[in-house]
Design a protein around this motif. Structure first.
Motif, mmCIF file in Angstrom:
data_model
loop_
_atom_site.group_PDB
_atom_site.id
_atom_site.type_symbol
_atom_site.label_atom_id
_atom_site.label_comp_id
_atom_site.label_asym_id
_atom_site.label_seq_id
_atom_site.Cartn_x
_atom_site.Cartn_y
_atom_site.Cartn_z
ATOM 1 N N LEU A 31 0.825 -1.209 0.000
ATOM 2 C CA LEU A 31 0.000 0.000 0.000
ATOM 3 C C LEU A 31 0.862 1.263 0.000
ATOM 4 O O LEU A 31 0.511 2.257 -0.645
ATOM 5 C CB LEU A 31 -0.950 -0.015 1.192
ATOM 6 C CG LEU A 31 -2.075 -1.044 1.101
ATOM 7 C CD1 LEU A 31 -2.832 -1.136 2.405
ATOM 8 C CD2 LEU A 31 -3.013 -0.701 -0.040
ATOM 9 N N LEU A 68 -7.171 2.989 2.109
ATOM 10 C CA LEU A 68 -6.891 1.555 2.070
ATOM 11 C C LEU A 68 -5.777 1.197 3.052
ATOM 12 O O LEU A 68 -5.800 0.127 3.671
ATOM 13 C CB LEU A 68 -6.484 1.131 0.659
ATOM 14 C CG LEU A 68 -7.596 0.998 -0.364
ATOM 15 C CD1 LEU A 68 -6.996 0.697 -1.729
ATOM 16 C CD2 LEU A 68 -8.561 -0.082 0.038
ATOM 17 N N GLY A 158 -7.922 -3.449 -3.138
ATOM 18 C CA GLY A 158 -8.298 -3.243 -1.743
ATOM 19 C C GLY A 158 -9.439 -4.134 -1.314
ATOM 20 O O GLY A 158 -9.461 -4.642 -0.187
#
Length: 164
Positions: A31, A68, A158
């Motif tokens: 991420l 996310l 996600g």
């Protein structure tokens, strides 16, 4: 010359960040590199002179990746997997600071002495929003749509991560 160097630099960084996103096993690393890749994509908009789209890219798309990131930290216990032992923290700090300073100098070098003016002056008959829409959906339609597809891929990723 500046545009070519900046393009190749940001192209390399973007590909590197998205490669880390694909090949890492840690969700938080993925991420983080996804957010960095989206920021580097916004650099392409800045190089093209589409400052509004670059800012929108940073705010909207990178903001979505950061959301996310927050969900990833809540749902996964990825912190226990991270065991980093830097060899020399001072050297790492100094090198990252020097790299950041060089990037800022490269980006701000041509801007410091330049006379900055609007690329597309606003019309009196209609406001700036219509000008942005006109330029967005004519000249920069393909880069805007590519960024939208990348957001869709990030959102699907996600959802898949949250589903596990």
């Amino acid at each position: 010359m500046f545009e070519a160097v900046a393009f190749y630099l940001f192209a390399f960084l973007t590909i590197a960040m998205f490669s880390i996103t694909v090949f890492t096993k840690n969700a938080l690393y993925a991420l983080s590199s996804l957010a960095a890749g989206m920021i580097f994509i916004s650099a392409f908009f800045f190089i093209l002179g589409a400052d509004f789209l670059g800012v929108v890219q940073i705010i909207v798309y990178t903001g979505a990746i950061m959301a996310l990131y927050a969900f990833g930290m809540m749902f996964f216990d990825s912190i226990n997997d991270v065991k980093e032992t830097p060899v020399s923290p001072r050297l790492t700090f100094m090198l990252s600071g020097i790299v950041a300073l060089i990037v800022v100098a490269i980006i701000m070098g041509p801007v410091i002495g330049a006379n900055v003016s609007a690329a597309y002056p606003s019309h009196e008959a209609y406001g700036n929003v219509q000008d942005v829409g006109l330029v967005l959906f004519t000249k920069y339609l393909v880069p805007f749509e590519v960024a939208a597809v990348m957001l869709l891929v990030a959102m699907i990723g996600g959802i898949i991560l949250a589903g596990k």
